[in-house]
Design a protein around this motif. Structure first.
Motif, PDB file in Angstrom:
ATOM      1  N   TRP A 217      -2.384  17.789 -48.027  1.00  0.00           N
ATOM      2  CA  TRP A 217      -1.145  18.499 -47.842  1.00  0.00           C
ATOM      3  C   TRP A 217      -0.051  18.037 -46.886  1.00  0.00           C
ATOM      4  N   ARG A 218      -1.094  17.632 -45.798  1.00  0.00           N
ATOM      5  CA  ARG A 218      -0.331  17.055 -44.359  1.00  0.00           C
ATOM      6  C   ARG A 218       0.283  15.591 -44.407  1.00  0.00           C
ATOM      7  N   ASP A 219      -0.506  15.116 -45.373  1.00  0.00           N
ATOM      8  CA  ASP A 219      -0.189  13.643 -45.695  1.00  0.00           C
ATOM      9  C   ASP A 219       1.015  13.292 -46.646  1.00  0.00           C
ATOM     10  N   ARG A 220       1.423  14.388 -47.178  1.00  0.00           N
ATOM     11  CA  ARG A 220       2.447  14.355 -48.337  1.00  0.00           C
ATOM     12  C   ARG A 220       3.741  13.731 -47.777  1.00  0.00           C
ATOM     13  N   PRO A 221       4.530  13.031 -48.350  1.00  0.00           N
ATOM     14  CA  PRO A 221       5.718  12.457 -47.863  1.00  0.00           C
ATOM     15  C   PRO A 221       6.853  13.563 -47.574  1.00  0.00           C
ATOM     16  N   PRO A 222       7.563  13.472 -46.950  1.00  0.00           N
ATOM     17  CA  PRO A 222       8.593  14.550 -46.835  1.00  0.00           C
ATOM     18  C   PRO A 222       9.350  14.873 -48.117  1.00  0.00           C
ATOM     19  N   GLY A 223       9.172  16.062 -48.647  1.00  0.00           N
ATOM     20  CA  GLY A 223       9.741  16.612 -49.883  1.00  0.00           C
ATOM     21  C   GLY A 223       9.103  16.075 -51.147  1.00  0.00           C
ATOM     22  N   GLY A 224       7.773  15.465 -50.835  1.00  0.00           N
ATOM     23  CA  GLY A 224       7.164  14.828 -52.142  1.00  0.00           C
ATOM     24  C   GLY A 224       5.733  15.481 -52.253  1.00  0.00           C
ATOM     25  N   ARG A 225       5.146  14.910 -53.174  1.00  0.00           N
ATOM     26  CA  ARG A 225       3.873  15.249 -53.364  1.00  0.00           C
ATOM     27  C   ARG A 225       2.601  14.795 -52.630  1.00  0.00           C
ATOM     28  N   PRO A 226       1.699  15.181 -52.410  1.00  0.00           N
ATOM     29  CA  PRO A 226       0.341  14.593 -51.836  1.00  0.00           C
ATOM     30  C   PRO A 226       0.117  13.230 -52.430  1.00  0.00           C
ATOM     31  N   ARG A 227      -0.582  12.308 -51.562  1.00  0.00           N
ATOM     32  CA  ARG A 227      -0.606  10.984 -52.065  1.00  0.00           C
ATOM     33  C   ARG A 227      -2.284  10.810 -52.106  1.00  0.00           C
ATOM     34  N   PRO A 228      -3.089  11.145 -53.101  1.00  0.00           N
ATOM     35  CA  PRO A 228      -4.486  11.098 -53.135  1.00  0.00           C
ATOM     36  C   PRO A 228      -4.808   9.808 -52.945  1.00  0.00           C
ATOM     37  N   ALA A 229      -4.098   8.732 -53.504  1.00  0.00           N
ATOM     38  CA  ALA A 229      -4.531   7.258 -53.717  1.00  0.00           C
ATOM     39  C   ALA A 229      -5.019   6.858 -52.029  1.00  0.00           C
ATOM     40  N   ARG A 230      -4.320   7.259 -51.234  1.00  0.00           N
ATOM     41  CA  ARG A 230      -4.707   6.913 -49.826  1.00  0.00           C
ATOM     42  C   ARG A 230      -5.942   7.592 -49.180  1.00  0.00           C
ATOM     43  N   HIS A 231      -6.510   8.427 -50.095  1.00  0.00           N
ATOM     44  CA  HIS A 231      -7.850   9.274 -49.718  1.00  0.00           C
ATOM     45  C   HIS A 231      -8.722   9.219 -50.433  1.00  0.00           C
ATOM     46  N   ARG A 232      -9.164   8.018 -51.172  1.00  0.00           N
ATOM     47  CA  ARG A 232     -10.143   7.891 -52.176  1.00  0.00           C
ATOM     48  C   ARG A 232     -11.688   8.206 -51.512  1.00  0.00           C
ATOM     49  N   ARG A 233     -11.749   7.844 -50.444  1.00  0.00           N
ATOM     50  CA  ARG A 233     -13.361   8.157 -49.821  1.00  0.00           C
ATOM     51  C   ARG A 233     -13.422   9.872 -49.496  1.00  0.00           C
ATOM     52  N   MET A 234     -12.259  10.098 -49.125  1.00  0.00           N
ATOM     53  CA  MET A 234     -12.194  11.720 -49.123  1.00  0.00           C
ATOM     54  C   MET A 234     -12.364  12.392 -50.509  1.00  0.00           C
ATOM     55  N   LEU A 235     -11.769  11.981 -51.487  1.00  0.00           N
ATOM     56  CA  LEU A 235     -11.709  12.525 -52.635  1.00  0.00           C
ATOM     57  C   LEU A 235     -13.200  12.221 -53.266  1.00  0.00           C
ATOM     58  N   LEU A 236     -13.738  11.333 -52.883  1.00  0.00           N
ATOM     59  CA  LEU A 236     -15.190  11.150 -53.625  1.00  0.00           C
ATOM     60  C   LEU A 236     -15.989  12.049 -52.732  1.00  0.00           C
ATOM     61  N   GLY A 237     -15.856  12.148 -51.563  1.00  0.00           N
ATOM     62  CA  GLY A 237     -16.877  13.066 -50.597  1.00  0.00           C
ATOM     63  C   GLY A 237     -16.512  14.525 -51.275  1.00  0.00           C
ATOM     64  N   ALA A 238     -15.524  14.823 -51.594  1.00  0.00           N
ATOM     65  CA  ALA A 238     -15.028  16.433 -52.087  1.00  0.00           C
ATOM     66  C   ALA A 238     -15.559  16.681 -53.508  1.00  0.00           C
ATOM     67  N   LEU A 239     -15.874  15.450 -54.504  1.00  0.00           N
ATOM     68  CA  LEU A 239     -16.470  15.440 -55.676  1.00  0.00           C
ATOM     69  C   LEU A 239     -17.961  15.623 -55.490  1.00  0.00           C
ATOM     70  N   LEU A 240     -18.428  14.931 -54.581  1.00  0.00           N
ATOM     71  CA  LEU A 240     -20.117  14.997 -54.174  1.00  0.00           C
ATOM     72  C   LEU A 240     -20.453  16.146 -53.732  1.00  0.00           C
ATOM     73  N   ALA A 241     -19.595  16.906 -52.813  1.00  0.00           N
ATOM     74  CA  ALA A 241     -20.071  17.929 -52.203  1.00  0.00           C
ATOM     75  C   ALA A 241     -20.888  19.113 -52.905  1.00  0.00           C
ATOM     76  N   PRO A 242     -20.338  19.459 -54.195  1.00  0.00           N
ATOM     77  CA  PRO A 242     -20.807  20.815 -54.742  1.00  0.00           C
ATOM     78  C   PRO A 242     -21.969  20.415 -55.790  1.00  0.00           C
ATOM     79  N   LEU A 243     -22.070  19.154 -55.950  1.00  0.00           N
ATOM     80  CA  LEU A 243     -23.210  18.782 -56.802  1.00  0.00           C
ATOM     81  C   LEU A 243     -24.523  19.617 -56.657  1.00  0.00           C
ATOM     82  N   GLY A 244     -24.990  19.693 -55.809  1.00  0.00           N
ATOM     83  CA  GLY A 244     -26.425  20.032 -55.522  1.00  0.00           C
ATOM     84  C   GLY A 244     -26.366  21.650 -55.739  1.00  0.00           C
TER      85      GLY A 244
END
Length: 390
Positions: free
Chosen positions: A218-245
């Motif tokens: 949310w903080r990384d979104r451009p002014p007045g725009g949507r978040p940019r998940p492509a810049r945080h691929r490793r973060m999103l991968l970590g978020a996907l792995l977190a609940p698996l166990g």
């Protein structure tokens, strides 16, 4: 360009060298932690001998330790039906600790029970290391040492030396949250997943990863725009792995028992569940005024430490993690004597105290820590020789 890259590679320490340097920095914290826990075990051994009991049995072969050992040796499927009709099933116990007990006993002369105690002792040291690094990052080296020492000297600190899952969970959770603090998202996700295979409260680590990731997007979104998940691929991968166990074990129990809510039903058989604090309120009502007032004062102290950490700018992943641990512990029904043990992994609550101790003169700081360690040793010895943790 190649010369610059080569120079940077030479200047950047190798991962093994960085780990050794971090371990050397943490050595005072680990020594302090080990000394406090050794004092607790020695006090337990002396008190047990005076009362005709075996300290080793108290640490490795009583209460939940027996259930973990049975899972390690025989697998899942064992249950006990009580006179009132309740069923205690070993499906209530998450699998990572029994897996480690089974693996260690298979490659060593240790029994599964002793393997569980060894895992707990090693994991508690690993947790102390992560606590040191967290305190060091936020308030400096002395605060890191104080944080590890204070966690060791908690009144229920003897649980860290038992064949229980609290030490293993705290180690995975503390390193996972530290991974979020340092931007190591994939590592944090893997550790959160392993924490979710250790205790139900693994959901707290998942929440720390998810909420911090969401706020970062949310903080990384451009002014007045949507978040940019492509810049945080490793973060999103970590978020996907977190609940698996956590989700994996929940769904496995559901498939085994033929019901999506099977794990909740298993916990219900143990008298556990979440009622928003109604059972806690009923317990206080039955306790009587003086004792209830003292207990409420203890809960108020814990909540005050959480609020103090928030007011002093404690990082979001630490606040989310400790907040969820507290919420789950205080709003769950079940045996109230378990609640201090359930709050043991909430180490961020100790950060304001550790930061305060770090500002004291060393003689005063170590005097206070020593008194806390002595009190913890005596309390743990009396507690385990009495009612003990359920």
């Amino acid at each position: 360009m190649n010369d610059l890259a080569t120079t940077a590679a030479v200047r950047r320490p190798a991962p093994g060298r960085r780990a050794r340097a971090a371990l050397r920095r943490a050595a005072p914290a680990l020594l302090a932690f080990a000394a406090i826990r050794a004092l607790g075990v020695l006090a337990l051994a002396a008190w047990s001998a005076a009362h005709g009991k075996d300290w080793h049995t108290l640490l490795a072969a009583r209460w939940d330790s027996l259930w973990y050992t049975r899972v390690a040796e025989q697998g899942y499927g064992y249950s006990v039906q009580l006179a009132n009709g309740d069923v205690h099933s070993n499906l209530a116990f998450f699998p990572l600790l029994p897996w480690l007990e089974r693996g260690l006993s298979a490659v060593s002369p240790l029994s599964a029970a002793d393997a569980g105690m060894v895992v707990s002792w090693l994991a508690s040291l690993a947790a102390a290391w992560a606590l040191y690094l967290t305190g060091e990052r936020l308030h400096g080296p002395r605060a890191g040492v104080a944080l590890a020492a204070l966690w060791a000297a908690l009144p229920v600190g003897i649980v860290q030396s038992m064949a229980y899952s609290e030490s293993l969970f705290t180690a995975l959770a503390a390193w996972g949250v530290y991974g979020v603090l340092t931007g190591r998202w994939v590592c944090a996700g893997v550790l959160a997943s392993l924490a979710g295979l250790t205790r139900p409260v693994g959901a707290a680590v998942v929440a720390a990863v998810w909420i911090t990731a969401a706020v970062t997007l949310w903080r990384d979104r451009p002014p007045g725009g949507r978040p940019r998940p492509a810049r945080h691929r490793r973060m999103l991968l970590g978020a996907l792995l977190a609940p698996l166990g956590w989700c994996g074990y929940f769904l496995w129990v559901g498939a085994r028992e033929g019901s999506l809510t099977a794990y909740l039903d298993v916990q219900g058989g143990w008298g556990n569940g979440f009622d928003g604090g109604a059972a806690f309120a009923s317990f206080l009502w039955d306790l009587g005024f003086p004792a209830a007032l003292g207990l409420l004062a203890g809960v108020a102290l814990v909540v005050w430490l959480y609020v103090l950490g928030a007011r002093r700018g404690q990082p979001l992943p630490l606040l989310v993690y400790s907040g969820v641990v507290l919420l789950l512990a205080l709003t769950a029904k079940g045996y109230f004597g378990s609640k201090p043990r359930l709050m043991l992994p909430a180490f961020p609550l100790l950060l304001p105290l550790a930061a305060g101790l770090a500002r004291w003169r060393p003689a005063w700081a170590w005097t206070v820590t020593g008194l806390a360690a002595a009190g913890s040793a005596v309390y743990g010895a009396v507690w385990l020789n009495g009612s003990g943790p359920p």
